[in-house]
Design a protein around this motif. Structure first.
Motif, mmCIF file in Angstrom:
data_model
loop_
_atom_site.group_PDB
_atom_site.id
_atom_site.type_symbol
_atom_site.label_atom_id
_atom_site.label_comp_id
_atom_site.label_asym_id
_atom_site.label_seq_id
_atom_site.Cartn_x
_atom_site.Cartn_y
_atom_site.Cartn_z
ATOM 1 N N SER A 88 0.820 -1.216 0.000
ATOM 2 C CA SER A 88 0.000 0.000 0.000
ATOM 3 C C SER A 88 0.852 1.262 0.000
ATOM 4 C CB SER A 88 -0.932 -0.005 1.213
ATOM 5 O OG SER A 88 -0.184 -0.088 2.412
ATOM 6 N N ALA A 89 2.172 1.133 0.156
ATOM 7 C CA ALA A 89 3.063 2.298 0.163
ATOM 8 C C ALA A 89 3.439 2.763 -1.231
ATOM 9 C CB ALA A 89 4.330 1.980 0.956
ATOM 10 N N VAL A 90 3.151 1.938 -2.256
ATOM 11 C CA VAL A 90 3.572 2.275 -3.622
ATOM 12 C C VAL A 90 2.436 2.012 -4.606
ATOM 13 C CG1 VAL A 90 5.981 1.750 -3.129
ATOM 14 C CG2 VAL A 90 4.516 -0.037 -4.087
ATOM 15 N N LEU A 91 2.501 2.695 -5.729
ATOM 16 C CA LEU A 91 1.554 2.406 -6.808
ATOM 17 C C LEU A 91 1.840 1.031 -7.402
ATOM 18 C CD1 LEU A 91 1.352 5.709 -8.898
ATOM 19 C CD2 LEU A 91 -0.240 4.895 -7.156
ATOM 20 N N ILE A 92 0.802 0.353 -7.823
ATOM 21 C CA ILE A 92 0.968 -0.883 -8.572
ATOM 22 C C ILE A 92 1.368 -0.507 -9.999
ATOM 23 C CG2 ILE A 92 -0.198 -2.924 -9.483
ATOM 24 C CD1 ILE A 92 -2.125 -2.648 -7.029
ATOM 25 N N TRP A 143 14.846 8.654 -6.890
ATOM 26 C CA TRP A 143 14.432 9.456 -5.729
ATOM 27 C C TRP A 143 12.971 9.198 -5.398
ATOM 28 C CZ3 TRP A 143 16.243 15.043 -7.438
ATOM 29 C CH2 TRP A 143 17.652 15.077 -7.474
ATOM 30 N N ASP A 144 12.670 9.317 -4.125
ATOM 31 C CA ASP A 144 11.280 9.347 -3.678
ATOM 32 C C ASP A 144 11.224 10.096 -2.359
ATOM 33 O OD1 ASP A 144 8.696 7.449 -4.716
ATOM 34 O OD2 ASP A 144 8.488 8.386 -2.740
ATOM 35 N N VAL A 145 10.073 10.696 -2.092
ATOM 36 C CA VAL A 145 9.908 11.455 -0.853
ATOM 37 C C VAL A 145 9.459 10.553 0.296
ATOM 38 C CG1 VAL A 145 7.473 12.053 -1.253
ATOM 39 C CG2 VAL A 145 8.950 13.618 0.064
ATOM 40 N N SER A 146 9.004 9.344 -0.025
ATOM 41 C CA SER A 146 8.431 8.436 0.968
ATOM 42 C C SER A 146 9.450 7.416 1.456
ATOM 43 C CB SER A 146 7.223 7.699 0.366
ATOM 44 O OG SER A 146 6.859 6.580 1.143
ATOM 45 N N ASP A 147 9.673 7.371 2.779
ATOM 46 C CA ASP A 147 10.567 6.361 3.352
ATOM 47 C C ASP A 147 10.046 4.960 3.089
ATOM 48 O OD1 ASP A 147 12.556 8.060 4.545
ATOM 49 O OD2 ASP A 147 11.095 8.583 6.098
ATOM 50 N N GLU A 148 8.714 4.791 3.204
ATOM 51 C CA GLU A 148 8.116 3.465 3.015
ATOM 52 C C GLU A 148 8.284 2.997 1.572
ATOM 53 O OE1 GLU A 148 6.600 6.059 4.372
ATOM 54 O OE2 GLU A 148 6.379 5.460 6.482
ATOM 55 N N ALA A 149 8.103 3.906 0.629
ATOM 56 C CA ALA A 149 8.301 3.539 -0.781
ATOM 57 C C ALA A 149 9.756 3.165 -1.043
ATOM 58 C CB ALA A 149 7.870 4.687 -1.686
ATOM 59 N N LEU A 150 10.682 3.919 -0.478
ATOM 60 C CA LEU A 150 12.100 3.619 -0.686
ATOM 61 C C LEU A 150 12.476 2.256 -0.114
ATOM 62 C CD1 LEU A 150 13.664 7.136 -0.049
ATOM 63 C CD2 LEU A 150 13.722 5.846 -2.198
ATOM 64 N N VAL A 164 21.071 0.264 -8.321
ATOM 65 C CA VAL A 164 20.397 1.558 -8.366
ATOM 66 C C VAL A 164 20.815 2.365 -7.141
ATOM 67 C CG1 VAL A 164 18.173 2.766 -8.386
ATOM 68 C CG2 VAL A 164 18.409 0.586 -9.588
ATOM 69 N N ILE A 165 21.054 3.653 -7.331
ATOM 70 C CA ILE A 165 21.424 4.538 -6.230
ATOM 71 C C ILE A 165 20.164 5.252 -5.769
ATOM 72 C CG2 ILE A 165 22.881 6.482 -5.530
ATOM 73 C CD1 ILE A 165 24.652 5.695 -8.027
ATOM 74 N N PHE A 166 19.632 4.863 -4.613
ATOM 75 C CA PHE A 166 18.389 5.426 -4.097
ATOM 76 C C PHE A 166 18.675 6.574 -3.130
ATOM 77 C CE2 PHE A 166 17.141 1.052 -5.170
ATOM 78 C CZ PHE A 166 16.007 1.287 -5.921
ATOM 79 N N ALA A 167 17.749 7.535 -3.094
ATOM 80 C CA ALA A 167 17.879 8.641 -2.149
ATOM 81 C C ALA A 167 16.505 9.223 -1.851
ATOM 82 C CB ALA A 167 18.800 9.719 -2.694
ATOM 83 N N LYS A 168 16.359 9.754 -0.627
ATOM 84 C CA LYS A 168 15.122 10.450 -0.277
ATOM 85 C C LYS A 168 15.238 11.890 -0.748
ATOM 86 C CE LYS A 168 11.955 11.539 3.481
ATOM 87 N NZ LYS A 168 11.644 11.401 4.928
ATOM 88 N N GLN A 169 14.284 12.309 -1.570
ATOM 89 C CA GLN A 169 14.322 13.661 -2.116
ATOM 90 C C GLN A 169 12.915 14.069 -2.520
ATOM 91 O OE1 GLN A 169 15.889 16.589 -2.101
ATOM 92 N NE2 GLN A 169 17.729 15.941 -3.226
ATOM 93 N N ASP A 170 12.548 15.302 -2.191
ATOM 94 C CA ASP A 170 11.242 15.862 -2.535
ATOM 95 C C ASP A 170 11.399 16.704 -3.790
ATOM 96 O OD1 ASP A 170 8.814 17.107 -2.752
ATOM 97 O OD2 ASP A 170 8.788 17.920 -0.715
ATOM 98 N N MET A 171 10.770 16.293 -4.885
ATOM 99 C CA MET A 171 10.928 17.012 -6.147
ATOM 100 C C MET A 171 10.413 18.434 -6.054
ATOM 101 S SD MET A 171 12.345 16.487 -8.953
ATOM 102 C CE MET A 171 12.718 18.011 -9.794
ATOM 103 N N LEU A 172 9.482 18.694 -5.160
ATOM 104 C CA LEU A 172 8.929 20.045 -5.034
ATOM 105 C C LEU A 172 9.772 20.923 -4.115
ATOM 106 C CD1 LEU A 172 5.121 19.201 -4.749
ATOM 107 C CD2 LEU A 172 6.445 19.766 -6.795
#
Length: 286
Positions: A88-92, A143-150, A164-172
């Motif tokens: 439920s933390a990510v889009l299907i 990048w994603d803003v959600s810890d759960e999605a990451l 893949v190099i993942f990071a928490k980042q808010d595009m806005l």
């Protein structure tokens, strides 16, 4: 039920919230996942050994009839031939997004040194991971803003052996320095939130109740919010002749194209999906 066909018919008959064709497709997914039974096993009515362990089919059917997505029940879905964990933390992941990935892989298929791609709003990691698997010569960031999605994305990358190099980042509200100290990218790709809240009433309960709204919706007052942010980011952080690929709302194709043109991107194109709908914009920073 003692045979594949009996079990299949039982599941289809008792799924009441989907049209019959969708119920049939769901039944095949369940049989494959839980029983390793394929479509041909149903057609030939393969016997099920009495010793075979079976799940609580009535509970699964109850959850389906409560509009819980089958992908959440089995915990995974297929995307570009790979099996991705979802929650439920990510889009299907949708088939249309596979087309977006195919565009990028075609354009970057030729091996080249120091190519870097950024997936903005990675969710399950499906775009970034497929690109990393299919384009091993490319450096892929996500990048994603959600810890759960990451967490989900990182687990998928581990399971699918994708670098893949993942990071928490808010595009806005991008913070600097950028993760990994990278300054510019060759390619930006994103499937950002683009469904307006006024469109929600026409959406199915399995989407509205079980998928993350922050990954789906934008305010009606600013439906192009994320495209503006992505285009602005690309102005400063795309290399010369770098490309940007975004999935779009079919109702805002011309407006999304204009966002990039106003920022002096070149060769801005609206591309249609397999159903003939305006679904992607591709632009070149020049």
């Amino acid at each position: 039920m003692t045979s594949a066909r009996q079990l299949y018919l039982y599941i289809v008959k008792n799924i009441t919230v989907y049209p019959e064709k969708e119920a049939q497709a769901i039944a095949f997914m369940l049989l494959e996942h839980y029983m390793r039974l394929r479509n041909i096993d149903v057609l030939v009515d393969r016997p099920i050994p009495e010793t075979s362990a079976q799940p609580d089919w009535d509970n699964i059917i109850k959850r389906l009839n409560n509009n819980e997505p089958v992908q959440h029940i089995i915990g995974s879905t297929e995307f570009c031939g790979l099996e991705f964990r979802v929650s439920s933390a990510v889009l299907i992941p949708r088939p249309e997004t596979e087309e977006l990935v195919q565009m990028v892989t075609r354009d970057y298929a030729e091996p080249d040194k120091n190519i870097s791609i950024l997936d903005i709003g990675t969710g399950s990691g499906c775009i970034a991971i497929v690109l990393a698997r299919f384009l091993p010569h490319v450096s892929v960031h996500a990048w994603d803003v959600s810890d759960e999605a990451l967490e989900v994305a990182k687990e998928n990358a581990r399971q699918l052996i994708a670098d893949v190099i993942f990071a928490k980042q808010d595009m806005l509200n991008v913070t600097f320095p950028l993760p990994g100290n990278i300054v510019q990218f060759d390619c930006l790709v994103s499937n950002p939130p683009y469904v307006t809240y006024s469109e929600a009433e026409s959406m199915r309960p399995n989407v509205l109740r079980f998928e993350p709204h922050e990954a789906l919706f934008v305010e009606d007052s600013d439906p192009l919010l994320f495209y503006k942010a992505i285009a602005d980011f690309g102005v400063h952080h795309l290399k010369q002749h770098g490309k940007c690929y975004v999935e779009i709302n079919e109702h805002f194709g011309a407006e999304t194209k204009q966002v990039f043109e106003e920022r002096n991107y070149k060769n801005v194109e609206i591309l249609r999906d397999i159903n003939g709908k305006d679904r992607f914009v591709r632009a070149i920073w020049a």
